[in-house]
Design an enzyme around this catalytic site. Sequence first.
Site, PDB file in Angstrom:
ATOM      1  N   TYR A 169       0.820  -1.218   0.000  1.00 26.31           N
ATOM      2  CA  TYR A 169       0.000   0.000   0.000  1.00 26.31           C
ATOM      3  C   TYR A 169       0.851   1.263   0.000  1.00 26.31           C
ATOM      4  O   TYR A 169       1.973   1.251   0.501  1.00 26.31           O
ATOM      5  CB  TYR A 169      -0.909   0.016   1.228  1.00 26.31           C
ATOM      6  CG  TYR A 169      -1.949  -1.065   1.253  1.00 26.31           C
ATOM      7  CD1 TYR A 169      -2.237  -1.849   0.127  1.00 26.31           C
ATOM      8  CD2 TYR A 169      -2.665  -1.339   2.416  1.00 26.31           C
ATOM      9  CE1 TYR A 169      -3.193  -2.850   0.175  1.00 26.31           C
ATOM     10  CE2 TYR A 169      -3.629  -2.325   2.470  1.00 26.31           C
ATOM     11  CZ  TYR A 169      -3.886  -3.085   1.353  1.00 26.31           C
ATOM     12  OH  TYR A 169      -4.832  -4.076   1.406  1.00 26.31           O
TER      13      TYR A 169
ATOM     14  N   GLY B  48     -16.970   1.269  -3.167  1.00 27.41           N
ATOM     15  CA  GLY B  48     -17.825   2.427  -2.929  1.00 27.41           C
ATOM     16  C   GLY B  48     -19.080   2.493  -3.777  1.00 27.41           C
ATOM     17  O   GLY B  48     -19.949   3.349  -3.538  1.00 27.41           O
TER      18      GLY B  48
END
Length: 344
Positions: A53, A238
């Site tokens: 990440y 999302g």
Amino acid sequence: MEKRKLGNTGIDVSVICLGTMTWGEQNTEAEAHSQLDHALERGVNFIDTAELYPVPPMEETRGRTESIIGTWLKRTGRRDRVVLASKVSGPGEWVNYIRGGPRLDRTQMTDALDDSLRRLNTDYLDLYQVHWPARPTNFFGNLGYTHEEDPDATPIEETLEALDEFVRQGKVRHVGVSNETPWGVMEYLRLARERDWPRMVSIQNPYNLLNRSFEVGLAEMAIREHVGLMAYSPMGFGVLSGKYLDSTPANARITLFPRFARYSNAHGVEATRAYVELARAHGLSPAQMALAFVNSRPFLTSTIIGATSMAQLEEDIESAELVLGDEVLEAIETIHTRHPNPCP
């Protein structure tokens, strides 16, 4: 905040886990620190990250997320208040900038763990996970399986032996897998039983209203073997909030990074619209309904949320308090029957 056991350990983790993969890309260090402070105040004690990440993965940003968590831990001294999880990268041409091509062998995993610990400003991880398998198999959205031998793939036995060494050294308390299959999990468990090596206590795979493939094979394993699900993408990048249905919101993940369109095909959009309409018909936030459904599953240990704003973070955390009624759950099953797993 409800707490659940992490596998067969004595560790209690919050049903909401704070995901971090936007930190260092879509979120600044200050924003990330604010999210951590707020999440702890609301009862979240579980933090998940990875050496890869932030996402999208790039050589110039790799490790930045862990470093941001590390500066927060150093500043606050709250290491004993959180259950900290990270992940070691598996092989793949798309990540060949990691150690010249990451492998799940003892040498590379040792380097990966030591680097993660240094960035995180800690001397141990509560949970260390294999981010994806070394062998060719069906993960990252592939439901169909085509068998392919790879003589260069690191055997699971070698990977688990390295993890055993980390546990014995005290660098890792418990181990888990991610993006795994039923065969892979059971092979890890078999070797752990036969060799007296550490047992996998968690599996981090995608699970949401648009992708319930975990229920086929892995759900039974998770319950019977106490290898609970850490659900990632619980809102399908999302989209289950409904924000992409009739507009293209600025600075949203899929707007910024169109490659993350896994949950945006025509069938997925149709199913999403049905779920959003259901939520609104019952006076519910679509995002909270999507998360509450995941939270309610008997095979779930923790739902990994990711937010780029404090408003999103607060809404997601509040989903832990939402209990869906029978009418809503039955309607969800009706939609699922009409649109089964449109976005694997």
